[in-house]
Design a protein around this motif. Sequence first.
Motif, PDB file in Angstrom:
ATOM      1  N   ARG A 136       0.757  -0.902   0.153  1.00 13.58           N
ATOM      2  CA  ARG A 136      -0.086  -0.023   0.215  1.00 13.58           C
ATOM      3  C   ARG A 136       1.028   0.960   0.485  1.00 13.58           C
ATOM      4  NH1 ARG A 136      -3.221  -1.285   4.722  1.00 13.58           N
ATOM      5  NH2 ARG A 136      -4.947  -1.565   3.400  1.00 13.58           N
ATOM      6  N   GLY A 137       2.081   1.185   1.021  1.00 14.14           N
ATOM      7  CA  GLY A 137       2.765   2.255   0.657  1.00 14.14           C
ATOM      8  C   GLY A 137       3.394   2.244  -0.891  1.00 14.14           C
ATOM      9  N   VAL A 138       3.657   1.250  -1.075  1.00 11.97           N
ATOM     10  CA  VAL A 138       4.517   1.408  -2.558  1.00 11.97           C
ATOM     11  C   VAL A 138       3.411   2.211  -3.698  1.00 11.97           C
ATOM     12  CG1 VAL A 138       5.241   0.238  -5.180  1.00 11.97           C
ATOM     13  CG2 VAL A 138       5.684  -0.334  -2.394  1.00 11.97           C
ATOM     14  N   ALA A 139       2.457   1.563  -3.619  1.00 11.89           N
ATOM     15  CA  ALA A 139       0.968   2.201  -4.277  1.00 11.89           C
ATOM     16  C   ALA A 139       0.748   4.187  -3.753  1.00 11.89           C
ATOM     17  CB  ALA A 139      -0.125   1.560  -4.182  1.00 11.89           C
ATOM     18  N   ALA A 140       1.085   4.606  -2.485  1.00 10.32           N
ATOM     19  CA  ALA A 140       1.183   5.196  -2.743  1.00 10.32           C
ATOM     20  C   ALA A 140       2.431   6.123  -3.414  1.00 10.32           C
ATOM     21  CB  ALA A 140       0.864   5.590  -0.693  1.00 10.32           C
ATOM     22  N   ARG A 141       3.189   6.179  -2.846  1.00  7.65           N
ATOM     23  CA  ARG A 141       4.528   6.493  -3.555  1.00  7.65           C
ATOM     24  C   ARG A 141       4.712   6.699  -4.423  1.00  7.65           C
ATOM     25  NH1 ARG A 141       9.255   2.776  -1.085  1.00  7.65           N
ATOM     26  NH2 ARG A 141      10.474   4.411  -2.287  1.00  7.65           N
ATOM     27  N   VAL A 142       3.980   6.014  -5.622  1.00  4.76           N
ATOM     28  CA  VAL A 142       3.987   6.008  -7.373  1.00  4.76           C
ATOM     29  C   VAL A 142       3.048   7.153  -7.506  1.00  4.76           C
ATOM     30  CG1 VAL A 142       2.906   4.815  -8.925  1.00  4.76           C
ATOM     31  CG2 VAL A 142       4.285   3.397  -7.713  1.00  4.76           C
ATOM     32  N   LEU A 143       1.728   6.742  -6.497  1.00  8.16           N
ATOM     33  CA  LEU A 143       0.823   7.818  -6.780  1.00  8.16           C
ATOM     34  C   LEU A 143       0.787   9.553  -6.347  1.00  8.16           C
ATOM     35  CD1 LEU A 143      -2.199   6.463  -6.125  1.00  8.16           C
ATOM     36  CD2 LEU A 143      -1.619   6.698  -8.564  1.00  8.16           C
ATOM     37  N   GLU A 144       1.609   9.614  -5.278  1.00  6.17           N
ATOM     38  CA  GLU A 144       2.774  11.272  -5.125  1.00  6.17           C
ATOM     39  C   GLU A 144       3.541  11.472  -6.161  1.00  6.17           C
ATOM     40  OE1 GLU A 144       5.032  10.835  -1.616  1.00  6.17           O
ATOM     41  OE2 GLU A 144       3.327  11.016  -0.579  1.00  6.17           O
ATOM     42  N   ALA A 145       4.085  10.009  -7.023  1.00  5.57           N
ATOM     43  CA  ALA A 145       5.585  10.870  -8.249  1.00  5.57           C
ATOM     44  C   ALA A 145       4.422  10.820  -9.581  1.00  5.57           C
ATOM     45  CB  ALA A 145       5.668   9.683  -8.303  1.00  5.57           C
ATOM     46  N   VAL A 146       3.410  10.542  -9.299  1.00  6.37           N
ATOM     47  CA  VAL A 146       2.291  11.024 -10.406  1.00  6.37           C
ATOM     48  C   VAL A 146       1.301  11.835 -10.531  1.00  6.37           C
ATOM     49  CG1 VAL A 146       0.468  10.316 -11.809  1.00  6.37           C
ATOM     50  CG2 VAL A 146       2.019   8.672 -11.231  1.00  6.37           C
ATOM     51  N   ALA A 147       1.362  13.011  -9.280  1.00  8.55           N
ATOM     52  CA  ALA A 147       1.052  13.898  -8.680  1.00  8.55           C
ATOM     53  C   ALA A 147       1.507  15.145  -8.986  1.00  8.55           C
ATOM     54  CB  ALA A 147       0.432  14.313  -7.860  1.00  8.55           C
ATOM     55  N   GLU A 148       3.087  14.857  -8.343  1.00  5.71           N
ATOM     56  CA  GLU A 148       4.120  15.739  -8.856  1.00  5.71           C
ATOM     57  C   GLU A 148       4.811  15.975  -9.707  1.00  5.71           C
ATOM     58  OE1 GLU A 148       7.975  14.362  -6.600  1.00  5.71           O
ATOM     59  OE2 GLU A 148       9.254  15.687  -7.548  1.00  5.71           O
ATOM     60  N   GLY A 149       4.805  14.231 -11.100  1.00  7.14           N
ATOM     61  CA  GLY A 149       5.698  14.681 -12.298  1.00  7.14           C
ATOM     62  C   GLY A 149       3.872  15.307 -12.813  1.00  7.14           C
ATOM     63  N   LEU A 150       3.002  15.331 -12.572  1.00 12.46           N
ATOM     64  CA  LEU A 150       1.652  16.501 -13.098  1.00 12.46           C
ATOM     65  C   LEU A 150       1.415  17.450 -12.948  1.00 12.46           C
ATOM     66  CD1 LEU A 150      -1.117  12.852 -13.923  1.00 12.46           C
ATOM     67  CD2 LEU A 150       0.374  13.993 -15.077  1.00 12.46           C
ATOM     68  N   GLY A 151       1.985  17.373 -12.057  1.00 11.59           N
ATOM     69  CA  GLY A 151       2.606  19.121 -11.666  1.00 11.59           C
ATOM     70  C   GLY A 151       0.964  19.256 -11.217  1.00 11.59           C
ATOM     71  N   VAL A 152       0.103  18.610 -10.114  1.00 13.42           N
ATOM     72  CA  VAL A 152      -0.902  18.468  -9.186  1.00 13.42           C
ATOM     73  C   VAL A 152      -0.636  18.801  -7.783  1.00 13.42           C
ATOM     74  CG1 VAL A 152      -2.942  16.949  -8.298  1.00 13.42           C
ATOM     75  CG2 VAL A 152      -2.352  16.556 -11.041  1.00 13.42           C
ATOM     76  N   ALA A 153      -1.619  19.665  -7.228  1.00 17.39           N
ATOM     77  CA  ALA A 153      -1.223  19.703  -5.954  1.00 17.39           C
ATOM     78  C   ALA A 153      -2.754  19.453  -5.539  1.00 17.39           C
ATOM     79  CB  ALA A 153      -0.745  21.295  -5.673  1.00 17.39           C
ATOM     80  N   PRO A 154      -2.835  19.051  -4.451  1.00 21.45           N
ATOM     81  CA  PRO A 154      -1.020  18.784  -2.725  1.00 21.45           C
ATOM     82  C   PRO A 154      -1.010  17.496  -3.202  1.00 21.45           C
ATOM     83  CG  PRO A 154      -3.245  18.172  -2.158  1.00 21.45           C
ATOM     84  CD  PRO A 154      -4.085  19.244  -3.449  1.00 21.45           C
ATOM     85  N   ARG A 155       0.244  16.950  -3.046  1.00 20.54           N
ATOM     86  CA  ARG A 155       1.123  15.678  -3.638  1.00 20.54           C
ATOM     87  C   ARG A 155       0.450  14.720  -2.956  1.00 20.54           C
ATOM     88  NH1 ARG A 155       6.266  14.660  -4.227  1.00 20.54           N
ATOM     89  NH2 ARG A 155       7.133  12.673  -2.710  1.00 20.54           N
ATOM     90  N   ASP A 156      -0.243  14.805  -2.417  1.00 18.92           N
ATOM     91  CA  ASP A 156      -1.344  13.603  -1.902  1.00 18.92           C
ATOM     92  C   ASP A 156      -2.980  13.613  -2.549  1.00 18.92           C
ATOM     93  OD1 ASP A 156      -3.091  15.340  -0.763  1.00 18.92           O
ATOM     94  OD2 ASP A 156      -2.909  14.303   1.300  1.00 18.92           O
ATOM     95  N   ALA A 157      -2.715  14.454  -3.805  1.00 20.16           N
ATOM     96  CA  ALA A 157      -4.355  14.231  -4.175  1.00 20.16           C
ATOM     97  C   ALA A 157      -4.794  13.119  -4.952  1.00 20.16           C
ATOM     98  CB  ALA A 157      -4.202  15.574  -5.204  1.00 20.16           C
ATOM     99  N   LEU A 158      -3.926  12.205  -5.103  1.00 25.52           N
ATOM    100  CA  LEU A 158      -3.401  10.764  -5.357  1.00 25.52           C
ATOM    101  C   LEU A 158      -3.941  10.002  -4.793  1.00 25.52           C
ATOM    102  CD1 LEU A 158      -2.843  11.336  -9.030  1.00 25.52           C
ATOM    103  CD2 LEU A 158      -4.946  10.899  -8.880  1.00 25.52           C
ATOM    104  N   SER A 159      -2.493  10.136  -4.612  1.00 22.37           N
ATOM    105  CA  SER A 159      -2.149   8.787  -2.931  1.00 22.37           C
ATOM    106  C   SER A 159      -2.928   8.747  -2.108  1.00 22.37           C
ATOM    107  CB  SER A 159      -0.847   9.580  -2.452  1.00 22.37           C
ATOM    108  OG  SER A 159      -0.951  10.140  -1.218  1.00 22.37           O
ATOM    109  N   GLY A 160      -3.845  10.201  -1.140  1.00 26.44           N
ATOM    110  CA  GLY A 160      -4.592  10.221  -0.148  1.00 26.44           C
ATOM    111  C   GLY A 160      -6.490   9.234  -0.870  1.00 26.44           C
ATOM    112  N   MET A 161      -6.361   9.172  -1.780  1.00 26.24           N
ATOM    113  CA  MET A 161      -7.354   8.344  -2.613  1.00 26.24           C
ATOM    114  C   MET A 161      -7.267   6.542  -2.202  1.00 26.24           C
ATOM    115  SD  MET A 161      -8.894   9.948  -5.769  1.00 26.24           S
ATOM    116  CE  MET A 161      -8.387  11.601  -6.592  1.00 26.24           C
TER     117      MET A 161
END
Length: 338
Positions: free
Chosen positions: A151-176
């Motif tokens: 679950r931690g790996v999935a969250a880190r991947v989704l944080e990277a996706v948000a950062e890479g796409l310029g989406v804020a906050p960083r946990d916009a996807l991982s938080g889901m």
Amino acid sequence: MGVLAIKPPALDQISLVRSAEPGGGSSSFPGVPAVDLSGPGAAAAVVDACERFGFFKVVNHGVPARVVDRLEAEAASFFARPQAEKDVSGPADPLGYGSKRIGRNGDTGWLEYLLLAVDHHQAAAVSKAGSPVPSSSLLREAVSEYVGAVRGVAARVLEAVAEGLGVAPRDALSGMVSGAASDGVLRVNHYPPCPLLQRLPDSCSVTGFGEHTDPQLVSVLRSNGTPGLQLALRDGRWVPVPPDRDAFFVIVGDSLEVLTNGRLKSVRHRVVANSLKPRVSMIYFAGPAPEQRIAPLPELLGHGEQGVYREFTWGDYKKAAYRSRLGDNRLDPFRRRA
Ligand SMILES: C=C1C[C@]23C[C@@]1(O)CC[C@H]2[C@@]12CCC[C@@](C)(C(=O)O1)[C@H]2[C@@H]3C(=O)O
Ligand SMILES: O=C(O)CCC(=O)C(=O)O
């Protein structure tokens, strides 16, 4: 993992697939991108791999081998039990122990598996109330520990996706997928060797797990060293994915496609049976809470632009998914027509 044995299903119940093209299938497939999530440029590398393939592997992930090996060993001992004992945890509907049948709508494959709900509320019990779960507490503990890690790996991947796409906050996807009500599912698959394969022409394989996309945001997959996983490239060609016991493969799912308004696309994948060696895979599907709205992130829509898909809640999409066949395009009915 050489001790696993199940009563072989009749081959005529399982569909055949044309094998990936010899030699890897595609001269334009450079191989599976490998990303170190803590390395420099990780966010850009994740987005690049997701855009090009909807697929990559995470290396140096920090999940102790002990955690992975423990679940693999407990799974091996579960699948090595007599059929009658395994059947107590089945048939999968959709959760529990399944053999040959996948889902409720007639799909079949050369495998047996355990499909378990693993949201936070259920971390200890591993299953939703009423669903059949293996009684072994060793297996349940191994699942809990493993799920905590992936679950931690999935969250880190989704944080990277948000950062890479310029989406804020960083946990916009991982938080889901990290909230208490998130809808995570774990499937542990065992594909026994399929000796009957030797009687088929080289151009044919037996379906282990039929082609499909995953409905969730991302899936995190780990397998033993037996090949079988294949990936559809964007041009439709199938390529084999070389196994890597030490990495986690990440698969973009339908919900992430919608959330990124089609910038990242879910990827079709499948597993073909192996004639000699058992394959064991553990795949964590990172799903959000049922009420979660799945709609493009505002940063990814131009001013006044409409999303490519109509929005839905995860609960609605999941319901629709479970009414579909494995290989269906589940997003198509949600695509906005011009
Ligand atoms: C045939 C099916 C199996 C599946 C439910 C479905 O009706 C269509 C989607 C399938 C899938 C693929 C990804 C993981 C999974 C658990 C999910 O959420 O959707 C499986 C379902 C399953 O194995 O039951
Ligand atoms: O076994 C694998 O490698 C993939 C399995 C898979 O796609 C699934 O369980 O949904």
